[in-house]
Scaffold this motif. Sequence first.
Motif, PDB file in Angstrom:
ATOM      1  N   ASP A 104      42.200  39.837  41.087  1.00 25.00           N
ATOM      2  CA  ASP A 104      41.804  38.706  40.244  1.00 25.00           C
ATOM      3  C   ASP A 104      42.787  37.549  40.341  1.00 25.00           C
ATOM      4  O   ASP A 104      42.397  36.391  40.494  1.00 25.00           O
ATOM      5  CB  ASP A 104      41.712  39.145  38.778  1.00 25.00           C
ATOM      6  CG  ASP A 104      40.466  39.956  38.486  1.00 25.00           C
ATOM      7  OD1 ASP A 104      39.532  39.928  39.307  1.00 25.00           O
ATOM      8  OD2 ASP A 104      40.436  40.628  37.442  1.00 25.00           O
ATOM      9  N   HIS A 105      44.081  37.863  40.210  1.00 23.62           N
ATOM     10  CA  HIS A 105      45.110  36.816  40.196  1.00 23.62           C
ATOM     11  C   HIS A 105      46.388  37.356  40.831  1.00 23.62           C
ATOM     12  O   HIS A 105      46.811  38.470  40.500  1.00 23.62           O
ATOM     13  CB  HIS A 105      45.424  36.378  38.764  1.00 23.62           C
ATOM     14  CG  HIS A 105      44.244  35.838  38.026  1.00 23.62           C
ATOM     15  ND1 HIS A 105      43.859  34.521  38.073  1.00 23.62           N
ATOM     16  CD2 HIS A 105      43.338  36.457  37.223  1.00 23.62           C
ATOM     17  CE1 HIS A 105      42.772  34.345  37.328  1.00 23.62           C
ATOM     18  NE2 HIS A 105      42.448  35.512  36.796  1.00 23.62           N
ATOM     19  N   ILE A 106      46.974  36.576  41.724  1.00 28.26           N
ATOM     20  CA  ILE A 106      48.311  36.913  42.216  1.00 28.26           C
ATOM     21  C   ILE A 106      49.223  35.715  41.985  1.00 28.26           C
ATOM     22  O   ILE A 106      48.770  34.570  41.861  1.00 28.26           O
ATOM     23  CB  ILE A 106      48.325  37.313  43.708  1.00 28.26           C
ATOM     24  CG1 ILE A 106      48.048  36.100  44.600  1.00 28.26           C
ATOM     25  CG2 ILE A 106      47.344  38.439  43.984  1.00 28.26           C
ATOM     26  CD1 ILE A 106      48.491  36.297  46.027  1.00 28.26           C
ATOM     27  N   ARG A 107      50.522  35.989  41.917  1.00 25.46           N
ATOM     28  CA  ARG A 107      51.526  34.919  41.776  1.00 25.46           C
ATOM     29  C   ARG A 107      52.658  35.233  42.733  1.00 25.46           C
ATOM     30  O   ARG A 107      53.334  36.264  42.611  1.00 25.46           O
ATOM     31  CB  ARG A 107      52.049  34.864  40.339  1.00 25.46           C
ATOM     32  CG  ARG A 107      52.929  33.632  40.065  1.00 25.46           C
ATOM     33  CD  ARG A 107      52.101  32.364  40.116  1.00 25.46           C
ATOM     34  NE  ARG A 107      52.849  31.217  39.626  1.00 25.46           N
ATOM     35  CZ  ARG A 107      53.462  30.330  40.426  1.00 25.46           C
ATOM     36  NH1 ARG A 107      53.455  30.493  41.739  1.00 25.46           N
ATOM     37  NH2 ARG A 107      54.096  29.306  39.901  1.00 25.46           N
ATOM     38  N   ARG A 108      52.840  34.357  43.689  1.00 26.12           N
ATOM     39  CA  ARG A 108      53.899  34.548  44.670  1.00 26.12           C
ATOM     40  C   ARG A 108      55.185  33.883  44.190  1.00 26.12           C
ATOM     41  O   ARG A 108      55.154  32.854  43.515  1.00 26.12           O
ATOM     42  CB  ARG A 108      53.493  33.978  46.028  1.00 26.12           C
ATOM     43  CG  ARG A 108      52.251  34.636  46.618  1.00 26.12           C
ATOM     44  CD  ARG A 108      52.024  34.197  48.053  1.00 26.12           C
ATOM     45  NE  ARG A 108      50.747  34.649  48.580  1.00 26.12           N
ATOM     46  CZ  ARG A 108      50.544  35.845  49.097  1.00 26.12           C
ATOM     47  NH1 ARG A 108      51.535  36.718  49.148  1.00 26.12           N
ATOM     48  NH2 ARG A 108      49.342  36.177  49.576  1.00 26.12           N
TER      49      ARG A 108
END
Length: 258
Positions: free
Chosen positions: A95-99
């Motif tokens: 759904d959501h990733i944050r690098r």
Amino acid sequence: MFERLRDRGFDIMVRNHAEAILSVDFPAQTAELVDALLRVSIPAEELIASGGGEAKSTQRLRRELDQAGWRKHNFRIETTVDGIPLGDGTSHEIDHIRRAPAGTLALEIEWNNKDPFFDRDLENFQRLHGQRIISAGIIVTRGAALQSTMTLRIEQVLRGAGIADEAPLRAMGMKDRTTRQRDYVRRAMEAGADFPTAFARMFTADKFGPATTHWIKLEDRIKRGVGSPCPLLLIGLPPSAIAGPEVAPPDTDPSLFS
């Protein structure tokens, strides 16, 4: 790191050193997440909407996270030999990733799905962490207090709007009820319940019942070790995530009534 969420009634659980990892390697990204969650406010009327596609309540949360930089992503993993793919690739849509420079966080929202989706999410996190693709996995779902007050919140909406039959509910986005659902409401009213009470019990049992994704079902998986050893942050949305006056949790979860 999560005291602001706990103070607002969120359920918080961390496993496998997730809080240490988030505080050292992802402090800015975790602060973004906390701020986005604190901004979530779902109109109580949207709990009744049941049209096709993703619920408006989930869309609201997704927009908050997307604006904070947490975007949908599809990880594609393939085995290669001497640079040649073997064709046995797998995909993991998140759904959501944050690098961040230190790594990548993966987040799934399970507002109202069938509870086996928790197994899917946790097992995906386990695989992605084992392949060093993500540093930690995060799941956001309905918290325990929100789940236990869902029937009362829906009843509150109906009573506050003076709704005494199904007709006005269609304007709120509710699909037509089945014969079984209508019969339940009719029998409950014949037994002395008014429409808001009878409808709220049936509607909650069907839409937000025990077999859907909520805190207790997620907690059960964690106790069994599903997803380990991936570092995990688990978040349950509180009653305050629903706009309007809060209601006290009942002694018995009315969503269990049938």
